[in-house]
Design a protein around this motif. Structure first.
Motif, PDB file in Angstrom:
ATOM      1  N   HIS A 675      43.920  47.072  56.416  1.00 32.88           N
ATOM      2  CA  HIS A 675      42.498  47.001  56.037  1.00 32.88           C
ATOM      3  C   HIS A 675      42.144  45.666  55.399  1.00 32.88           C
ATOM      4  O   HIS A 675      40.973  45.354  55.217  1.00 32.88           O
ATOM      5  N   GLY A 676      43.133  44.869  55.033  1.00 36.66           N
ATOM      6  CA  GLY A 676      42.860  43.537  54.492  1.00 36.66           C
ATOM      7  C   GLY A 676      42.205  43.552  53.121  1.00 36.66           C
ATOM      8  O   GLY A 676      41.484  42.623  52.772  1.00 36.66           O
ATOM      9  N   LEU A 677      42.473  44.604  52.332  1.00 37.63           N
ATOM     10  CA  LEU A 677      41.832  44.692  51.010  1.00 37.63           C
ATOM     11  C   LEU A 677      42.813  44.480  49.860  1.00 37.63           C
ATOM     12  O   LEU A 677      42.389  44.207  48.741  1.00 37.63           O
ATOM     13  N   GLY A 678      44.120  44.612  50.125  1.00 38.20           N
ATOM     14  CA  GLY A 678      45.103  44.534  49.042  1.00 38.20           C
ATOM     15  C   GLY A 678      45.046  43.241  48.253  1.00 38.20           C
ATOM     16  O   GLY A 678      44.934  43.250  47.024  1.00 38.20           O
ATOM     17  N   MET A 679      45.090  42.115  48.948  1.00 38.05           N
ATOM     18  CA  MET A 679      45.089  40.828  48.255  1.00 38.05           C
ATOM     19  C   MET A 679      43.717  40.527  47.667  1.00 38.05           C
ATOM     20  O   MET A 679      43.610  39.844  46.645  1.00 38.05           O
ATOM     21  N   TRP A 680      42.661  41.022  48.314  1.00 37.59           N
ATOM     22  CA  TRP A 680      41.323  40.861  47.734  1.00 37.59           C
ATOM     23  C   TRP A 680      41.235  41.598  46.402  1.00 37.59           C
ATOM     24  O   TRP A 680      40.650  41.094  45.436  1.00 37.59           O
ATOM     25  N   ILE A 681      41.837  42.778  46.329  1.00 41.37           N
ATOM     26  CA  ILE A 681      41.828  43.556  45.081  1.00 41.37           C
ATOM     27  C   ILE A 681      42.599  42.818  43.992  1.00 41.37           C
ATOM     28  O   ILE A 681      42.172  42.769  42.825  1.00 41.37           O
ATOM     29  N   VAL A 682      43.735  42.225  44.359  1.00 39.76           N
ATOM     30  CA  VAL A 682      44.517  41.433  43.390  1.00 39.76           C
ATOM     31  C   VAL A 682      43.659  40.300  42.829  1.00 39.76           C
ATOM     32  O   VAL A 682      43.578  40.097  41.608  1.00 39.76           O
ATOM     33  N   ASP A 683      43.024  39.554  43.716  1.00 41.76           N
ATOM     34  CA  ASP A 683      42.182  38.424  43.306  1.00 41.76           C
ATOM     35  C   ASP A 683      40.996  38.909  42.465  1.00 41.76           C
ATOM     36  O   ASP A 683      40.666  38.312  41.429  1.00 41.76           O
ATOM     37  N   THR A 685      40.736  41.610  40.660  1.00 45.82           N
ATOM     38  CA  THR A 685      41.207  42.097  39.355  1.00 45.82           C
ATOM     39  C   THR A 685      41.466  40.928  38.411  1.00 45.82           C
ATOM     40  O   THR A 685      41.111  40.976  37.225  1.00 45.82           O
ATOM     41  N   ALA A 686      42.092  39.878  38.920  1.00 45.87           N
ATOM     42  CA  ALA A 686      42.343  38.689  38.083  1.00 45.87           C
ATOM     43  C   ALA A 686      41.030  38.111  37.570  1.00 45.87           C
ATOM     44  O   ALA A 686      40.906  37.761  36.385  1.00 45.87           O
ATOM     45  N   HIS A 687      40.013  38.013  38.436  1.00 47.48           N
ATOM     46  CA  HIS A 687      38.711  37.480  38.023  1.00 47.48           C
ATOM     47  C   HIS A 687      38.034  38.381  36.992  1.00 47.48           C
ATOM     48  O   HIS A 687      37.366  37.894  36.075  1.00 47.48           O
ATOM     49  N   MET A 688      38.197  39.684  37.132  1.00 46.26           N
ATOM     50  CA  MET A 688      37.581  40.623  36.181  1.00 46.26           C
ATOM     51  C   MET A 688      38.095  40.401  34.764  1.00 46.26           C
ATOM     52  O   MET A 688      37.389  40.663  33.790  1.00 46.26           O
ATOM     53  N   TYR A 689      39.320  39.887  34.661  1.00 44.71           N
ATOM     54  CA  TYR A 689      39.917  39.648  33.348  1.00 44.71           C
ATOM     55  C   TYR A 689      40.045  38.156  33.053  1.00 44.71           C
ATOM     56  O   TYR A 689      40.994  37.702  32.417  1.00 44.71           O
ATOM     57  N   GLY A 690      39.053  37.403  33.524  1.00 48.60           N
ATOM     58  CA  GLY A 690      38.931  36.001  33.151  1.00 48.60           C
ATOM     59  C   GLY A 690      39.977  35.082  33.734  1.00 48.60           C
ATOM     60  O   GLY A 690      40.175  33.967  33.231  1.00 48.60           O
ATOM     61  N   GLY A 691      40.661  35.515  34.773  1.00 48.31           N
ATOM     62  CA  GLY A 691      41.689  34.677  35.375  1.00 48.31           C
ATOM     63  C   GLY A 691      41.387  34.344  36.822  1.00 48.31           C
ATOM     64  O   GLY A 691      40.252  34.488  37.280  1.00 48.31           O
ATOM     65  N   LYS A 692      42.403  33.937  37.547  1.00 47.26           N
ATOM     66  CA  LYS A 692      42.237  33.606  38.965  1.00 47.26           C
ATOM     67  C   LYS A 692      43.605  33.413  39.600  1.00 47.26           C
ATOM     68  O   LYS A 692      44.631  33.302  38.902  1.00 47.26           O
TER      69      LYS A 692
END
Length: 710
Positions: A675-683, A685-692
């Motif tokens: 579905h191509g969503l796994g790595m998008w979710i990782v990215d 989530t990092a942005h949601m907590y002020g990271g990247k």
């Protein structure tokens, strides 16, 4: 056996191939212009009045034999690929274009003369037709007069015809003039001539597809941003982009077409030229995103499909045949969205695609000439163009994201305190003692607050759209998770049967005296009749089902979303211990550096989301390996938590060599069942907590580095 031929009434031919074959009067006029072009004419004059239409060209004309053997032979064309005399590629090929006359009027007269030969006149009322020699006052060419018109032609209709021809006709080899009554003639000029960057568009997108090596070259030339953009991105990156892509690699997974290599090869070379521009923006927005130009004129011309400088009917720019609007609706993220994929809007893009009559012969006209057959070749053709557009979108969005990042760093507290306003609100009566200059200063501060409020409102709306986009995707996953948890709860009631079922059956067979016999060579020779082996396989499945129950029911515990992480090392080890139970062919190495006991800002589920998706990604891409090593290094640096994740697997697919971070895009995958969503979710989530995500490398196994603020 007597030979027979079909006999068709002239009136029926005129009805089928004229009135019904040409959906609009504009397309019928356009078809007659093509005939003039194919005749080698240097000019084509169209005269329209209340009672007649005249079309006059200076082409090679027709003689007695041409009328008899070609003009009157329906479905026969004497046109090949190219006129070697004037080097023009013929537009016609089906031998039915002449019936455009029937779409325009009930009575037609055609006078035509070849150089040094006698002129011919042909007349029809679509019931009877005839021709004879005549005298004319021109040396060479064709004169068509259409009477008893089927449509009224008013100024509005003429303007629509001119607008249509400006889009549909691109060649400079024949001049076309439209005359209406006593008005000045209008010269047809291609909509895509003399376009200037900064006036008509800010970015030009060039696509070139080579069917020999199945590669698409994407190139952009841009002047969208102010020169200060070079402080954020490299000067060349902001103004110029070029990259080659293997369509074999790109479409083999994403396309639904089987044997796509065949279609990619036999499709033939083609090119496209698109123009991107923005409507007028609020001053603050233009300033914020460093736009060099604010608002462009006359951009919305649509996207036209030309076959050798003549548009294909229904692909003249009015129809959204590339599904630009649909793509934007499916992915409504703004360009400033940190993880969602921005898609260009329909009113931001114009341009054209060029195909060739011979080179792209597999892109076939429909029988009614109102478009192309939407077969596999057409689908692959569309997918290639859409992919090229997506590369421009990604390139532009990467620049916008860097601008957003810079703005956030420079303006952590976006608005300064308003001193005069604070003073006034504290003691309103002080306004009577203020000087004129102080009152002006107060008014300025109030205006600034009003402007800030407008900007905040706009930011809020953008944020709302971003979250709606994220939620739409996550809702799908959440729904799947809830369905899985419902099944898990049902299976939980059968847990004892799952865990002991295998041994219970074996014990029963031993007690009945069957087990030893079932294990003999006689009964284990045929695999599907091998009872012990079948039971072992079922036991293996049961073990995985029990592990599945533990994972699913554990993931949705409410407390996981409420309890803050107190020890990253413990949290990581808890996650890894579960994976170790399920996958004995994976070795894990965990290193946690510089951790001190404290409560972090994120909860248990955050680490699970990141690590579970990364581990699952490693497993799915390395299922053929006997042993997989996964290494996780977590380092706490002040308020930041850095995660370095790597495996010794196959790494990334070659199509990501030049742009590894592309795997973070929504629905980006190389697996046919992914579905191509796994790595998008990782990215995300990092942005949601002020990271990247800092870096991705896929050459020696898979490696990713990301940060979060904890």
């Amino acid at each position: 056996m007597e030979n027979l031929k079909f006999t068709i009434e002239d009136r029926e031919i005129a009805e089928l191939l004229g009135r019904q074959n040409f959906s609009t009067k504009e397309s019928a006029v356009f078809e007659l212009i093509k005939n003039s072009y194919d005749a080698g004419s240097e000019t084509c004059n169209i005269y329209i009045d209340d009672h007649y239409i005249k079309i006059i060209d200076t082409g090679k004309g027709m003689n007695h034999e041409d009328f008899k053997t070609n003009w009157m032979h329906v479905g026969k064309s004497n046109k090949g690929y190219k006129d070697e005399i004037n080097n023009r590629i013929f537009t016609g090929s089906k031998g039915v274009g002449r019936f455009a006359l029937a779409r325009l009027g009930n009575h037609v007269k055609v006078l035509s003369k070849k150089n040094t030969e006698n002129a011919i006149i042909w007349k029809t009322d679509w019931i009877t037709s005839g021709f004879e020699e005549t005298n004319v006052d021109f040396d060479q060419g064709t004169y068509i007069e259409i009477l008893d018109l089927r449509d009224k032609w008013r100024s509005k209709d003429i303007n629509e015809l001119i607008e249509f021809l400006n889009r549909a006709y691109k060649s400079k080899e024949m001049e076309v003039f439209v005359h209406f009554k006593d008005n000045e003639p209008h010269s047809i000029q291609s909509k895509f001539q003399n376009l200037k960057i900064g006036v008509n568009y800010v970015t030009k997108i060039l696509l070139n597809y080579n069917s020999t090596n199945k590669k698409l070259t994407v190139k952009t030339e841009s002047d969208e941003f102010k020169s200060e953009i070079t402080e954020i991105v490299k000067p060349l990156f902001a103004t110029y982009y070029k990259e080659d892509f293997s369509m074999e690699d790109e479409l083999k997974i994403s396309s639904e077409i089987e044997d796509i290599d065949f279609y990619l090869t036999d499709l033939g070379n083609f090119s496209a030229e698109f123009y991107f521009g923005l409507e007028k923006q609020p001053k603050e927005t233009a300033k914020k995103f460093m736009y060099k130009y604010n608002g462009l004129s006359d951009l919305n011309k649509g996207i036209v499909l030309y076959r050798n400088d003549f548009s294909i009917s229904s692909f003249d720019g009015k129809k959204d045949w590339l599904d630009i609007a649909s793509r934007a609706r499916k992915s409504p993220a703004a360009a400033s969205h940190l993880t969602g994929s921005w898609r260009v809007r329909l009113n931001q893009m114009s341009g054209f695609v060029m195909i060739d009559k011979k080179r792209n012969a597999n892109l076939k006209d429909m029988a009614n000439r109102q478009g192309l057959e939407e077969d596999e070749f057409y689908q692959v053709f569309i997918e290639i163009i859409q992919f090229g557009i997506s590369r421009f979108e990604k390139n532009r969005q990467s620049i916008i994201r860097k601008i957003v990042e810079k703005n956030n760093i420079e303006n952590p507290n976006e608005y300064e305190d308003k001193k005069k306003l604070k003073e006034f609100l504290k003691q309103p009566t002080t306004i009577t003692k203020m000087s004129k200059q102080e009152i002006v200063s107060l008014a300025t501060e109030i205006k600034e607050i009003q402007q800030e409020a407008k900007e905040r409102s706009k930011v809020f709306k953008e944020s709302e759209l971003k979250h709606k986009y994220d939620v739409r995707i996550l809702n799908v996953l959440a729904t799947q998770g809830l369905r899985a948890s419902a099944v898990a709860h049902e299976l939980q009631n059968k847990r004892n049967a799952l865990s002991s079922g295998y041994q219970d059956v074996v014990n029963a067979l031993v007690e009945y005296g069957f087990w030893e016999k079932l294990n003999s060579d006689e009964y284990t020779r045929v695999s599907y009749m091998n009872v012990p082996k079948t039971l072992e396989n079922l036991e293996e499945i049961n073990v995985k089902l029990i592990a599945f129950l533990d994972v699913i029911l554990n993931k949705i515990e409410k407390k996981k979303f409420n309890s803050k992480v107190e020890s990253i090392e413990s949290a990581v080890k808890r996650i890894i211990d579960i994976w170790k139970q399920q996958y004995i062919w994976i070795d894990f190495e965990i290193i946690v550096r510089n951790e001190i006991q404290r409560e972090y800002k994120f909860t248990d589920d955050v680490f699970e989301v990141i690590l579970d998706n990364l581990i699952l990604n490693s497993i799915q891409h390395n299922e053929m390996k006997d042993k997989l090593l996964i290494k996780i290094i977590v380092e706490i640096i002040g308020e930041s938590v850095s995660i370095n994740y790597s495996d010794n697997g196959v790494g990334l697919h070659r199509k990501y060599n030049n742009d590894p971070k592309r795997i973070l895009e929504v629905h980006e995958t190389t697996r046919s069942d992914g579905h191509g969503l796994g790595m998008w979710i990782v990215d995300n989530t990092a942005h949601m907590y002020g990271g990247k995500v800092i870096d991705i490398n896929g050459e020696n196994g898979f490696n990713i580095q990301l940060t979060m603020k904890g």
